[in-house]
Design a protein around this motif. Structure first.
Motif, mmCIF file in Angstrom:
data_model
loop_
_atom_site.group_PDB
_atom_site.id
_atom_site.type_symbol
_atom_site.label_atom_id
_atom_site.label_comp_id
_atom_site.label_asym_id
_atom_site.label_seq_id
_atom_site.Cartn_x
_atom_site.Cartn_y
_atom_site.Cartn_z
ATOM 1 N N UNK A 88 -91.376 -12.974 40.224
ATOM 2 C CA UNK A 88 -90.597 -14.216 40.255
ATOM 3 C C UNK A 88 -91.492 -15.454 40.223
ATOM 4 N N UNK A 89 -91.097 -16.421 39.413
ATOM 5 C CA UNK A 89 -91.737 -17.732 39.388
ATOM 6 C C UNK A 89 -90.683 -18.756 39.814
ATOM 7 N N UNK A 116 -83.459 -18.538 33.261
ATOM 8 C CA UNK A 116 -83.342 -18.005 34.618
ATOM 9 C C UNK A 116 -83.633 -16.507 34.635
ATOM 10 N N UNK A 117 -84.495 -16.108 35.545
ATOM 11 C CA UNK A 117 -84.776 -14.684 35.708
ATOM 12 C C UNK A 117 -86.212 -14.448 36.117
ATOM 13 N N UNK A 118 -86.583 -13.182 36.162
ATOM 14 C CA UNK A 118 -87.937 -12.786 36.512
ATOM 15 C C UNK A 118 -88.865 -12.921 35.301
ATOM 16 N N UNK A 119 -90.112 -13.235 35.560
ATOM 17 C CA UNK A 119 -91.112 -13.329 34.491
ATOM 18 C C UNK A 119 -91.620 -11.937 34.158
ATOM 19 N N UNK A 126 -92.639 -17.072 26.822
ATOM 20 C CA UNK A 126 -91.304 -17.569 27.180
ATOM 21 C C UNK A 126 -90.936 -17.026 28.565
ATOM 22 N N UNK A 127 -91.815 -17.251 29.527
ATOM 23 C CA UNK A 127 -91.615 -16.699 30.862
ATOM 24 C C UNK A 127 -90.434 -17.371 31.566
ATOM 25 N N UNK A 128 -89.578 -16.567 32.129
ATOM 26 C CA UNK A 128 -88.432 -17.078 32.878
ATOM 27 C C UNK A 128 -88.866 -17.538 34.261
ATOM 28 N N UNK A 129 -88.061 -18.419 34.845
ATOM 29 C CA UNK A 129 -88.304 -18.881 36.204
ATOM 30 C C UNK A 129 -86.985 -18.956 36.965
ATOM 31 N N UNK A 130 -87.089 -19.187 38.252
ATOM 32 C CA UNK A 130 -85.919 -19.316 39.108
ATOM 33 C C UNK A 130 -85.908 -20.742 39.648
#
Length: 257
Positions: A38-39, A223-226, A233-237
């Motif tokens: 998670x980021x 939105x989501x886990x990296x 295109x890393x997701x973040x919260x």
């Protein structure tokens, strides 16, 4: 007597050993190191002033402190994005329940209010710094950024002027992406290996510019886990001011573990 192998036989044996250690074909297969991480995405660590255009971007210092101590109580350990990259790429160990704490733009409260809390926990943050933020009295002057770096924070690029990169011409795109990396490296003498898309706006053309500029990866507002398969295109919260500690806890408890 030791058996003598021809060059071809020796090569064949080596290939079999490599196969056994890098695939499921043997009991000694190398463990996978691609688990998601998670980021968290923060913006302003301060109380929202009356009439703020985007009040949810403001997380009060009290809420932020409570959120960080909730993480510590639940055995999370903050790490830099570069450490996550090294884990994904090389299997470099991470602590149990790793989490990345990212802060966009470069606002004053990230130094005044977030840094002391993270320092007390011996945790780093990740500063996604807009270069022009260094010029405003409402944001981070260079000396504050240097204090954050001295405390173990990672510095990543967030363009120069924070435009929508999907609506600029090629010259400005390169200036904002490559130019922001060069400017931060020259000013702070640290590696700047990751990029953060302003307002999460990107497309394949923008992503290609980020790759060409030498960045190892990039974060979005998805939105989501990296995950390593989405390194550019890393997701973040996103953490909002309206979450408070209860909503924050719900977001973290809802993540797959």
């Amino acid at each position: 007597m030791r058996p003598r192998f021809t060059l071809a036989e020796a090569t064949a044996v080596s290939l079999v050993v490599v196969f056994l250690f890098t695939t499921g074909g043997g009991h000694a297969a190398v463990a996978r190191h691609d688990r998601p991480v998670p980021i968290l995405m923060y913006h302003v660590i301060a109380a929202a002033p009356a009439g703020a255009a985007f009040p949810d971007l403001f997380v009060t210092p009290g809420d932020f402190s409570g959120e960080m101590h909730w993480l510590a109580t639940h055995h999370f350990h903050a790490v830099t994005l570069h450490r996550v990259y090294e884990y994904w790429l090389r299997g470099t160990p991470l602590p149990s329940h790793p989490i990345v704490l990212s802060f966009d733009d470069g606002t004053l409260g990230q130094h005044a209010n977030a840094l002391p809390v993270l320092r007390s926990l011996h945790w780093p943050g990740v500063l996604n710094l807009k270069v022009n933020a260094l010029k405003s009295r409402f944001t981070l002057p260079a000396w504050r950024v240097r204090e954050m770096l001295a405390a173990g924070w990672e510095l990543d690029a967030h363009t120069i002027t924070h435009p929508d990169l999907t609506h600029v011409d090629d010259a400005q795109l390169w200036h904002e992406v490559h130019g922001s990396r060069l400017a931060l490296q020259r000013m702070f003498h640290v590696r700047v290996d990751f990029f953060c898309y302003p307002s999460g706006r990107y497309n394949l053309h923008v992503e290609e510019a980020v790759r060409r500029a030498g960045f190892l990866g990039a974060t979005t507002t998805n939105y989501g886990l990296a995950r390593p398969a989405e390194i550019y295109t890393l997701s973040r919260i996103r953490i909002d001011g309206s979450d408070h500690v209860v909503g924050f806890a719900h977001k973290l408890e809802s993540l797959p573990r």
